[in-house]
Design an enzyme around this catalytic site. Sequence first.
Site, PDB file in Angstrom:
ATOM      1  CE  LYS A   1      41.921  40.056  38.942  1.00  0.00           C
ATOM      2  NZ  LYS A   1      40.885  39.013  38.886  1.00  0.00           N
TER       3      LYS A   1
ATOM      4  N   GLY B   1      26.411  17.240  59.861  1.00  0.00           N
ATOM      5  CA  GLY B   1      27.061  17.883  58.718  1.00  0.00           C
ATOM      6  C   GLY B   1      27.781  16.939  57.767  1.00  0.00           C
TER       7      GLY B   1
ATOM      8  N   GLY C   1      34.022  41.808  42.479  1.00  0.00           N
ATOM      9  CA  GLY C   1      34.940  42.955  42.549  1.00  0.00           C
ATOM     10  C   GLY C   1      35.648  43.228  41.228  1.00  0.00           C
ATOM     11  CB  THR C   2      37.303  40.965  38.795  1.00  0.00           C
ATOM     12  OG1 THR C   2      38.127  40.399  39.819  1.00  0.00           O
ATOM     13  CG2 THR C   2      38.066  41.070  37.493  1.00  0.00           C
TER      14      THR C   2
ATOM     15  NE  ARG D   1      39.100  31.185  42.353  1.00  0.00           N
ATOM     16  CZ  ARG D   1      38.087  31.843  42.888  1.00  0.00           C
ATOM     17  NH1 ARG D   1      37.968  33.141  42.665  1.00  0.00           N
ATOM     18  NH2 ARG D   1      37.189  31.231  43.627  1.00  0.00           N
ATOM     19  CD  GLN D   2      46.543  28.995  47.622  1.00  0.00           C
ATOM     20  OE1 GLN D   2      45.806  29.980  47.605  1.00  0.00           O
ATOM     21  NE2 GLN D   2      47.805  29.073  48.002  1.00  0.00           N
TER      22      GLN D   2
ATOM     23  CG  ASP E   1      37.471  37.035  34.858  1.00  0.00           C
ATOM     24  OD1 ASP E   1      38.390  36.253  34.544  1.00  0.00           O
ATOM     25  OD2 ASP E   1      37.561  37.823  35.820  1.00  0.00           O
TER      26      ASP E   1
ATOM     27  CG  HIS F   1      42.323  30.510  37.686  1.00  0.00           C
ATOM     28  ND1 HIS F   1      41.676  31.634  37.225  1.00  0.00           N
ATOM     29  CD2 HIS F   1      43.429  30.942  38.324  1.00  0.00           C
ATOM     30  CE1 HIS F   1      42.368  32.693  37.569  1.00  0.00           C
ATOM     31  NE2 HIS F   1      43.434  32.305  38.234  1.00  0.00           N
TER      32      HIS F   1
ATOM     33  CG  ASP G   1      43.428  39.060  34.961  1.00  0.00           C
ATOM     34  OD1 ASP G   1      43.054  38.385  33.997  1.00  0.00           O
ATOM     35  OD2 ASP G   1      43.318  38.683  36.142  1.00  0.00           O
TER      36      ASP G   1
HETATM   37  C1  R5P Z   1      40.953  35.436  39.023  1.00  0.00           C
HETATM   38  O1  R5P Z   1      42.027  35.773  38.514  1.00  0.00           O
HETATM   39  C2  R5P Z   1      39.764  35.047  38.196  1.00  0.00           C
HETATM   40  O2  R5P Z   1      40.097  34.976  36.850  1.00  0.00           O
HETATM   41  C3  R5P Z   1      38.615  35.999  38.390  1.00  0.00           C
HETATM   42  O3  R5P Z   1      38.951  37.263  37.858  1.00  0.00           O
HETATM   43  C4  R5P Z   1      38.281  36.159  39.839  1.00  0.00           C
HETATM   44  O4  R5P Z   1      38.123  34.909  40.439  1.00  0.00           O
HETATM   45  C5  R5P Z   1      37.029  36.984  40.030  1.00  0.00           C
HETATM   46  O5  R5P Z   1      36.817  37.141  41.382  1.00  0.00           O
HETATM   47  P1  R5P Z   1      35.931  38.309  41.956  1.00  0.00           P
HETATM   48  O6  R5P Z   1      34.598  38.233  41.264  1.00  0.00           O
HETATM   49  O7  R5P Z   1      35.853  38.002  43.412  1.00  0.00           O
HETATM   50  O8  R5P Z   1      36.642  39.597  41.686  1.00  0.00           O
END
Ligand code: R5P
Length: 290
Positions: free
Chosen positions: A189, A35, A223-224, A93-94, A216, A127, A166
């Site tokens: 959101k 790996g 999901g969003t 994102r983190q 986005d 992000h 959002d």
């Molecule tokens: C998070 O705030 C990002 O801007 C995206 O909305 C998020 O990463 C989308 O993730 P998912 O497709 O899993 O909802």
Amino acid sequence: MKIILGPASVSLAEKVAESLRLEKIPVASRTFPDGESYVRLEKPVNDSEAVIVQTTGPPQDTRIIQLALLADAAKRNGVEHVTAVVPYLGYARQDKVFLQGETISIEVVARMLKTAGVDKLLTVNVHQEKVLAKLPFPAESVSAIPLLAGYFRQKGLAGAFALAPDKGALHLVEEAKGVLKGECGFLEKQRDRYSGLVSVEKRELNVKGKVAIIFDDIISSGGTIVATASILKDLGAKDIFAACVHPLLVGDAEKRILQAGVREIVGTDTVQSSVAEVSVAPVIASKLAG
Ligand code: R5P
């Protein structure tokens, strides 16, 4: 300046190299049976400056290690200044400690890249812009939103409503509105920090009978977009499109989004994807050209 073709972004790196007429340094890469990652520059760099184009989308950990190994290889080849072009910056994102006991992943990744030899970083629609100031080298983010919005305008969708799922994505739709010349708006959101499940709150928006495009930065699980599209349907939108810079589209995300009533998903080539209709090569090349 030479361009090192990171194994995760060969085609994008070639486009950038061709547009800037820069010599390309191909990379041999493989994964050992256990790996571990292996990379090798296939030509001497013979330059004091090199740009490594390597995205860090799935599988993120491997892509980050390859980038670090390439930065070190470049330095060992006599390169003095390495710019990492990381079209999708994984782990961004983190960018803070949300729950007690967590880390700030993007800062850890950046420190590792700096130690390996990265002197500067260029990314696309990070992000949160403010995270760049905390990295241990100069870092910039360019936007692909005008290119994405231009794609829809060329399709005859000028005047479409640009919707952000959002408030964090409001700047994206404001940028898109500049090209589409329609209206824009945003929803609220929430994401459960433990389950990861997304809920989007319904609000009145002027979309009845209109074409709406959800913008986005990332589509990951989908999901969003699914939740946002369902609200647009309830509000009577005539047609719904989804646009994102980084189409990670994990698992069956694409199928679920289309089943939710989205006519088309359009992304860029910051990561490899079947929906990467728009190339970010022009914005990267123009930034590198200064
Ligand atoms: C998070 O705030 C990002 O801007 C995206 O909305 C998020 O990463 C989308 O993730 P998912 O497709 O899993 O909802």
